[in-house]
Design a protein around this motif. Structure first.
Motif, PDB file in Angstrom:
ATOM      1  N   CYS A  45       0.853  -1.191   0.000  1.00 32.78           N
ATOM      2  CA  CYS A  45       0.000   0.000   0.000  1.00 32.78           C
ATOM      3  C   CYS A  45       0.886   1.237   0.000  1.00 32.78           C
ATOM      4  O   CYS A  45       1.923   1.265   0.661  1.00 32.78           O
ATOM      5  N   LYS A  80      -0.489   4.355   0.657  1.00 35.20           N
ATOM      6  CA  LYS A  80      -1.251   5.459   1.219  1.00 35.20           C
ATOM      7  C   LYS A  80      -0.639   6.047   2.495  1.00 35.20           C
ATOM      8  O   LYS A  80      -0.854   7.205   2.804  1.00 35.20           O
ATOM      9  N   PHE A  81       0.056   5.248   3.245  1.00 39.78           N
ATOM     10  CA  PHE A  81       0.680   5.731   4.488  1.00 39.78           C
ATOM     11  C   PHE A  81      -0.292   6.503   5.370  1.00 39.78           C
ATOM     12  O   PHE A  81       0.026   7.628   5.813  1.00 39.78           O
ATOM     13  N   CYS A  82      -1.473   5.961   5.614  1.00 43.03           N
ATOM     14  CA  CYS A  82      -2.368   6.556   6.616  1.00 43.03           C
ATOM     15  C   CYS A  82      -1.546   6.609   7.912  1.00 43.03           C
ATOM     16  O   CYS A  82      -0.772   5.681   8.196  1.00 43.03           O
ATOM     17  N   TYR A 109      -1.852   6.143  11.020  1.00 48.13           N
ATOM     18  CA  TYR A 109      -1.957   5.153  12.107  1.00 48.13           C
ATOM     19  C   TYR A 109      -1.467   3.772  11.668  1.00 48.13           C
ATOM     20  O   TYR A 109      -1.338   2.863  12.470  1.00 48.13           O
ATOM     21  N   CYS A 110      -1.209   3.592  10.367  1.00 47.30           N
ATOM     22  CA  CYS A 110      -1.178   2.225   9.821  1.00 47.30           C
ATOM     23  C   CYS A 110       0.229   1.708   9.546  1.00 47.30           C
ATOM     24  O   CYS A 110       1.056   2.376   8.926  1.00 47.30           O
ATOM     25  N   VAL A 113       0.820  -1.051   7.784  1.00 50.57           N
ATOM     26  CA  VAL A 113       0.844  -1.909   6.583  1.00 50.57           C
ATOM     27  C   VAL A 113       1.860  -1.492   5.518  1.00 50.57           C
ATOM     28  O   VAL A 113       2.584  -2.341   4.998  1.00 50.57           O
ATOM     29  N   PRO A 114       1.982  -0.204   5.180  1.00 49.81           N
ATOM     30  CA  PRO A 114       2.975   0.136   4.154  1.00 49.81           C
ATOM     31  C   PRO A 114       4.404  -0.250   4.565  1.00 49.81           C
ATOM     32  O   PRO A 114       5.262  -0.445   3.714  1.00 49.81           O
ATOM     33  N   GLN A 149      -4.647  -4.453  -0.306  1.00 49.22           N
ATOM     34  CA  GLN A 149      -4.910  -3.472   0.768  1.00 49.22           C
ATOM     35  C   GLN A 149      -5.748  -2.337   0.218  1.00 49.22           C
ATOM     36  O   GLN A 149      -6.504  -1.693   0.924  1.00 49.22           O
ATOM     37  N   HIS A 198     -10.497   1.676  -1.210  1.00 49.40           N
ATOM     38  CA  HIS A 198     -10.178   2.969  -0.581  1.00 49.40           C
ATOM     39  C   HIS A 198     -11.023   4.041  -1.274  1.00 49.40           C
ATOM     40  O   HIS A 198     -11.014   4.125  -2.504  1.00 49.40           O
ATOM     41  N   GLN A 228     -13.146   5.012   8.679  1.00 47.09           N
ATOM     42  CA  GLN A 228     -12.237   5.270   9.820  1.00 47.09           C
ATOM     43  C   GLN A 228     -12.753   6.322  10.790  1.00 47.09           C
ATOM     44  O   GLN A 228     -12.669   6.142  11.995  1.00 47.09           O
ATOM     45  N   ARG A 275      -6.172  10.488   5.474  1.00 46.46           N
ATOM     46  CA  ARG A 275      -7.063   9.651   4.660  1.00 46.46           C
ATOM     47  C   ARG A 275      -7.385  10.240   3.286  1.00 46.46           C
ATOM     48  O   ARG A 275      -7.980   9.586   2.443  1.00 46.46           O
TER      49      ARG A 275
HETATM   50 FE1  SF4 Z   1      -3.023   1.490   3.304  1.00 48.70          FE
HETATM   51 FE2  SF4 Z   1      -5.382   0.818   4.388  1.00 48.70          FE
HETATM   52 FE3  SF4 Z   1      -3.212   1.067   5.945  1.00 48.70          FE
HETATM   53 FE4  SF4 Z   1      -4.316   3.254   4.876  1.00 48.70          FE
HETATM   54  S1  SF4 Z   1      -5.305   1.841   6.361  1.00 48.70           S
HETATM   55  S2  SF4 Z   1      -2.115   2.749   4.926  1.00 48.70           S
HETATM   56  S3  SF4 Z   1      -5.044   2.478   2.898  1.00 48.70           S
HETATM   57  S4  SF4 Z   1      -3.510  -0.471   4.335  1.00 48.70           S
END
Ligand code: SF4
Ligand code: 5AD
Length: 476
Positions: free
Chosen positions: A189, A191-193, A195-196, A198-199, A233, A269, A296, A308
């Protein structure tokens, strides 16, 4: 040893990867013949699908799957990093493994998946769990055979790439179901939200080629699969890193034209959801009218702090378009409470957005601080008690709408893909409607993997009860 590094993960160049083909070296085939494995999967569908690949690799090594970890020769944990409690569960399991290892010296234990990508986790493993055989990240599952065999002589192997390298095609898959299949379309991903994690743990966005995806689905159809779930994602960003003129809309259309009865996709998204995609979902009856669209928060101030890239108004505008164009649409979402700086007024805006959207399903979470993410630096951490109290109020509200939406379906005939026999009720089956609602039902001549019509008799908050009917004009 290659340890993870978040700074490297954050700064990876796009398009720095190549596609390569998986092949299990001859010398590893059946290397562990007669041995058993236990695999525990934490987290999302992406992890579940990774586990399907890992199982097939282990089985090519000669391992046999068992359900009791205490009897296994190899215990493997495929972990999740998204919130602190996922960490705690995996470390709890590692604690139990430690006791077993004391009694059974040749027990093999491995840790893989998202937690392996975290610097703090790997440091903790090195300090407290040096008796593990290997730690493997999300970018190199395919190296498990080599690392496991090497660990037998050399001890703990840590091999975690922070920069995703090659995109590996042709991994073997031990699918969990014989009628519904997960198919990755995009990894990582961008997006680098704030809080996240995942990236960092899954890397930057990398799309599989359309040819590889369509070929995989064609093979699934040949094997009798009725449903594919396209995974990513952020599926709506599909193709952006790979093509100039081929995106998620085009892919959806091409998959739809293969004529598999059911197509689902997670996760969407709002930022990348185009009108063209909405029209395609509305046009093709085999694209299921069920969309998971995480919001969210309902407060613009918090959405901005979360990074976001949309406002409450633009989210609601998208939802209105989706509901207008896609008949019977079921909408689900993710909501976080207690993000840093969230006031009672911000939270009220989230509740009000829930009233407007009346979601069919919602996954609600307390904000959990993840080391390395931007939100850890934000001021205004919310008190744990307030977070819990907000979660409870939010859950009461969302649950009310789940039930209300389900009650509208009582008396209707719905198409259900039969997934199996009910665990709770003797002689009953369970399956999912086109809108992804769980149905427990009874009736005669029911085969797992069939799509049947079910008359809904009772609505509950999280499921429906019904009886098979012969009405094939069933609604969605
Ligand atoms: Fe990516 Fe979803 Fe995490 Fe945002 S919440 S960084 S869109 S995986
Ligand atoms: N704290 C709480 N929830 C989170 N999610 C992602 N990161 C966090 C976090 N740090 C939630 C989001 C996302 C879902 C998969 O998990 O709602 O959509």
């Amino acid at each position: 040893m290659q340890k993870p590094n978040f700074e490297e993960a954050r700064t990876t160049d796009k398009r720095s990867y190549e596609t390569k083909k998986f092949a299990l070296e001859e010398k590893y085939q059946n290397y562990f013949k007669g041995k058993t494995y236990f695999l525990k999967t934490y987290g999302c569908q992406m992890n579940e699908h990774d586990s399907e690949n890992i199982e097939a690799i282990l089985e090519n090594l000669g391992f046999q799957k068992i359900e009791n970890y205490e009897q296994a020769d190899l215990i493997l944990l495929n972990t999740c990093s998204i919130r602190e409690n996922a960490h705690n569960k995996a470390f709890g399991m590692l604690g139990r493994c430690k006791h077993l290892k004391e009694k059974k010296k040749d027990l093999m234990i491995g840790l893989c998946g998202c937690m392996a990508q975290e610097e703090v986790v790997v440091e903790k493993v090195l300090a407290h769990y040096p008796w593990l055989n290997f730690v493997v990240g999300t970018h190199n599952f395919y190296e498990i055979p080599k690392l496991l065999v090497r660990s037998l002589k050399e001890g703990l192997q840590v091999e975690v790439y922070s920069r995703e390298r090659d995109l590996v095609e042709g991994m073997p898959t031990h699918r969990a179901h014989s009628y519904k299949a997960y198919v990755n379309i995009i990894y990582g991903c961008d997006k680098f939200c704030t809080y996240c994690i995942v990236p960092f743990t899954r890397g930057r966005q990398r799309s599989r080629t359309k040819e590889a995806i369509l070929e995989e689905i064609q093979n699934l159809i040949k094997d009798g699969y009725k449903e594919v779930v396209l995974l990513g994602q952020n599926v709506n960003a599909y193709g952006k890193d790979l093509y100039d003129d081929y995106g998620f809309g085009e892919l959806l259309e091409d998959v739809s034209l293969l004529n598999i009865p059911r197509i689902r996709f997670v996760t969407s998204h709002p930022w990348d959801f185009t009108d063209e995609m909405i029209d395609l979902i509305a046009k093709y009856p085999n694209i299921m009218p069920s969309i998971h669209l995480p919001v969210q928060s309902g407060s613009n101030r918090i959405l901005k702090r979360m990074g976001r890239r949309y406002t409450k108004e633009s989210y609601l505008h998208l939802v209105t378009k989706l509901k207008e164009k896609i008949p019977h649409l079921a909408l689900s979402t993710d909501i976080i409470v207690g993000f840093p700086g969230e006031t009672e007024e911000d939270f009220q805006e989230t509740l009000s957005l829930v009233d407007t959207c009346q979601f069919d399903n919602a996954f609600t979470f307390i904000y959990s601080q993840r080391i390395g993410t931007a939100a850890t630096k934000l001021k205004g951490q919310v008190d744990e008690k307030i977070k819990e109290e907000r979660l409870q109020r939010l859950n009461e509200k969302v649950n009310g709408y789940f039930l209300q939406n389900n009650q509208r379906l009582v008396g209707q005939n719905l198409k259900v893909l039969v997934e199996g026999r009910s665990m709770k009720q003797k002689d009953a089956y369970f399956g999912y409607t086109e809108t992804n609602k769980l149905v427990n039902f009874t009736g005669e001549n029911i085969e797992v993997g069939e799509i049947v019509s079910v008359k809904i008799e009772e609505a509950k908050t999280w499921s429906l009860d019904g009886r098979k009917s012969e009405d094939f004009k069933a609604s969605r």
